[in-house]
Design a protein around this motif. Structure first.
Motif, short mmCIF file in Angstrom:
data_model
loop_
_atom_site.label_atom_id
_atom_site.label_comp_id
_atom_site.label_asym_id
_atom_site.label_seq_id
_atom_site.Cartn_x
_atom_site.Cartn_y
_atom_site.Cartn_z
N ILE A 70 0.58 -1.21 -0.05
CA ILE A 70 0.09 -0.16 0.08
C ILE A 70 1.01 1.31 -0.14
CG2 ILE A 70 -1.22 1.31 1.42
CD1 ILE A 70 -3.05 -1.20 2.29
N ALA A 71 1.80 1.61 0.56
CA ALA A 71 3.04 2.01 0.62
C ALA A 71 3.40 3.12 -0.71
CB ALA A 71 3.45 1.94 1.96
N ALA A 72 4.45 0.75 -0.88
CA ALA A 72 4.82 1.25 -2.70
C ALA A 72 4.34 0.33 -3.21
CB ALA A 72 6.06 1.57 -1.85
N PRO A 73 3.32 0.57 -4.12
CA PRO A 73 2.65 -0.06 -4.74
C PRO A 73 3.36 -0.30 -6.73
CG PRO A 73 1.03 1.94 -5.11
CD PRO A 73 2.84 2.13 -3.63
N ARG A 74 4.27 0.22 -6.80
CA ARG A 74 4.48 -0.28 -7.75
C ARG A 74 6.25 -1.18 -8.05
NH1 ARG A 74 6.27 6.57 -9.36
NH2 ARG A 74 4.34 6.58 -10.69
N ARG A 75 5.79 -1.12 -6.36
CA ARG A 75 6.71 -2.46 -5.80
C ARG A 75 6.26 -3.70 -4.98
NH1 ARG A 75 11.71 -0.67 -1.76
NH2 ARG A 75 12.36 -1.90 -3.11
N ALA A 76 5.05 -3.59 -5.96
CA ALA A 76 4.05 -4.83 -5.49
C ALA A 76 4.92 -6.12 -5.59
CB ALA A 76 2.80 -4.63 -5.85
N PHE A 77 5.35 -6.30 -7.03
CA PHE A 77 5.77 -7.89 -7.60
C PHE A 77 6.95 -8.03 -6.75
CE2 PHE A 77 2.33 -6.28 -10.36
CZ PHE A 77 1.56 -7.17 -10.08
N TRP A 78 8.07 -6.94 -6.31
CA TRP A 78 9.24 -7.04 -6.21
C TRP A 78 9.01 -7.78 -5.12
CZ3 TRP A 78 13.95 -8.56 -6.67
CH2 TRP A 78 14.93 -8.42 -4.99
N PHE A 79 8.02 -7.02 -4.07
CA PHE A 79 7.27 -7.58 -2.13
C PHE A 79 7.30 -9.04 -2.71
CE2 PHE A 79 6.96 -3.23 -1.49
CZ PHE A 79 8.31 -2.88 -1.08
N ALA A 80 6.19 -8.92 -3.27
CA ALA A 80 5.94 -10.91 -4.14
C ALA A 80 6.83 -11.54 -3.45
CB ALA A 80 4.71 -10.46 -4.91
N LEU A 81 7.47 -11.15 -4.96
CA LEU A 81 8.57 -12.36 -5.44
C LEU A 81 9.52 -12.66 -3.71
CD1 LEU A 81 10.40 -13.66 -6.94
CD2 LEU A 81 12.00 -11.50 -7.75
N ILE A 82 10.31 -11.05 -3.10
CA ILE A 82 10.68 -12.05 -1.71
C ILE A 82 9.97 -12.44 -0.53
CG2 ILE A 82 11.61 -10.94 -0.32
CD1 ILE A 82 13.39 -10.29 -2.79
N ALA A 83 8.50 -12.72 -0.89
CA ALA A 83 8.08 -13.23 0.73
C ALA A 83 7.70 -14.44 -0.20
CB ALA A 83 6.45 -12.58 0.61
N THR A 84 7.66 -15.10 -1.37
CA THR A 84 7.68 -16.23 -2.11
C THR A 84 8.99 -16.87 -2.14
OG1 THR A 84 5.81 -15.42 -3.63
CG2 THR A 84 7.31 -17.91 -3.82
N ILE A 85 10.18 -16.20 -2.67
CA ILE A 85 11.29 -17.10 -2.23
C ILE A 85 11.88 -16.96 -0.67
CG2 ILE A 85 13.91 -16.26 -2.39
CD1 ILE A 85 12.84 -14.87 -5.32
N SER A 86 11.58 -16.23 -0.08
CA SER A 86 11.93 -17.00 1.64
C SER A 86 11.08 -17.10 2.52
CB SER A 86 11.41 -15.14 2.32
OG SER A 86 12.41 -13.88 1.18
N SER A 87 9.48 -17.21 1.81
CA SER A 87 9.22 -18.77 2.22
C SER A 87 9.24 -19.77 1.78
CB SER A 87 7.05 -17.70 1.92
OG SER A 87 6.09 -18.86 2.42
N VAL A 88 9.80 -19.96 0.57
CA VAL A 88 10.14 -21.75 -0.22
C VAL A 88 11.45 -22.35 0.97
CG1 VAL A 88 10.66 -22.76 -1.81
CG2 VAL A 88 8.75 -21.09 -1.76
N ALA A 89 12.41 -20.78 0.76
CA ALA A 89 13.33 -21.11 1.83
C ALA A 89 12.86 -21.50 3.28
CB ALA A 89 14.52 -20.26 1.95
N GLY A 90 12.13 -21.20 3.41
CA GLY A 90 11.51 -21.07 5.20
C GLY A 90 10.76 -22.74 5.41
N GLY A 91 10.14 -23.23 4.27
CA GLY A 91 9.57 -23.63 4.24
C GLY A 91 10.77 -25.18 3.92
N ALA A 92 11.78 -25.46 3.00
CA ALA A 92 12.94 -26.07 3.64
C ALA A 92 13.32 -26.04 4.41
CB ALA A 92 13.60 -25.62 2.01
N PHE A 93 13.64 -24.73 5.07
CA PHE A 93 14.01 -25.41 6.56
C PHE A 93 12.47 -26.05 8.20
CE2 PHE A 93 14.32 -23.82 10.91
CZ PHE A 93 15.31 -23.67 10.73
N GLY A 94 11.73 -25.88 7.09
CA GLY A 94 10.25 -26.77 8.12
C GLY A 94 10.80 -28.21 7.34
N TYR A 95 11.68 -28.85 6.28
CA TYR A 95 11.12 -29.91 5.98
C TYR A 95 12.88 -30.30 6.71
CZ TYR A 95 11.03 -33.79 2.85
OH TYR A 95 11.80 -34.66 1.63
N MET A 96 13.42 -29.64 6.70
CA MET A 96 14.07 -30.01 7.55
C MET A 96 13.93 -30.54 8.79
SD MET A 96 17.95 -28.75 8.49
CE MET A 96 17.73 -27.29 9.53
N ILE A 97 13.74 -29.53 9.90
CA ILE A 97 13.16 -29.69 10.51
C ILE A 97 12.57 -30.57 11.40
CG2 ILE A 97 11.51 -29.12 12.68
CD1 ILE A 97 12.29 -26.39 12.35
#
Length: 192
Positions: A46-73
């Motif tokens: 909402i604060a920076a709508p032009r960067r919306a898809f950049w934020f989504a990409l960061i969230a996706t990559i980080s979440s999937v990496a965290g999922g791999a960590f959860g898998y390891m746990i």
């Protein structure tokens, strides 16, 4: 405690380190943290709508990496803690039966948990504990998390602040209904 974590997360969205905070929250939410990254991502978009898809990409990559960590746990701690407990109580056979059923439909579980409000961290850890194929887990995780975060980003980019209430209150329900319809459709096709 949950309210304090929520307020802390919202405060991160307003800091100069918000992008790093988003990456961190998305990573830890996939394995241990109770607050979803959407809470941080929404005010950032909402604060920076032009960067919306950049934020989504960061969230996706980080979440999937965290999922791999959860898998390891799930994988590491199940062998060292979970299995001996099951053996002690004579329940190893029950887990093996559950493991076979879970692994048959595990990709669906990952996909559903990655898109809906169901705690994704539970499925990441369970997938590691049951030995779900790691490539299957990763493909389902990428698909689910990208769908979730990019849809939120697209809605906010297109409609802005007015859609925020809908996303925060009802999007989880809409995702859950869509997934239920999808699963019902596949089940109907399978039995016809």
């Amino acid at each position: 405690m949950i309210r304090a974590l929520y307020d802390w997360t919202i405060g991160l969205a307003q800091s100069k380190h918000a992008i790093w905070a988003l990456a961190f929250v998305a990573f830890v939410e996939s394995s241990i943290f109770p607050i979803p990254p959407d809470i941080l991502m929404i005010p950032m978009i909402i604060a920076a709508p032009r960067r919306a898809f950049w934020f989504a990409l960061i969230a996706t990559i980080s979440s999937v990496a965290g999922g791999a960590f959860g898998y390891m746990i799930g994988s590491v701690f199940f062998e060292s803690i979970g299995l001996p407990v099951l053996d002690f109580y004579g329940q190893t056979g029950h887990f093996e039966s559950f493991q076979a059923r879970y692994n048959e439909y595990g990709a669906w579980a990952v996909l559903i948990a990655g898109v809906t409000p169901f705690p994704y961290k539970v499925i990441t850890i369970l997938s590691g504990a049951t030995g779900l194929s790691f490539p299957v887990f990763m493909v389902a995780s990428v698909a689910a998390r990208a769908l979730r975060f990019f849809l939120i980003a697209a809605l906010l980019w297109k409609f802005g602040a007015p859609i925020r209430d809908f996303i925060e209150r009802r999007l989880g329900l809409m995702f859950t209904l869509a997934v239920a319809l999808l699963v019902a459709g596949f089940a109907a096709v399978r039995f016809l």
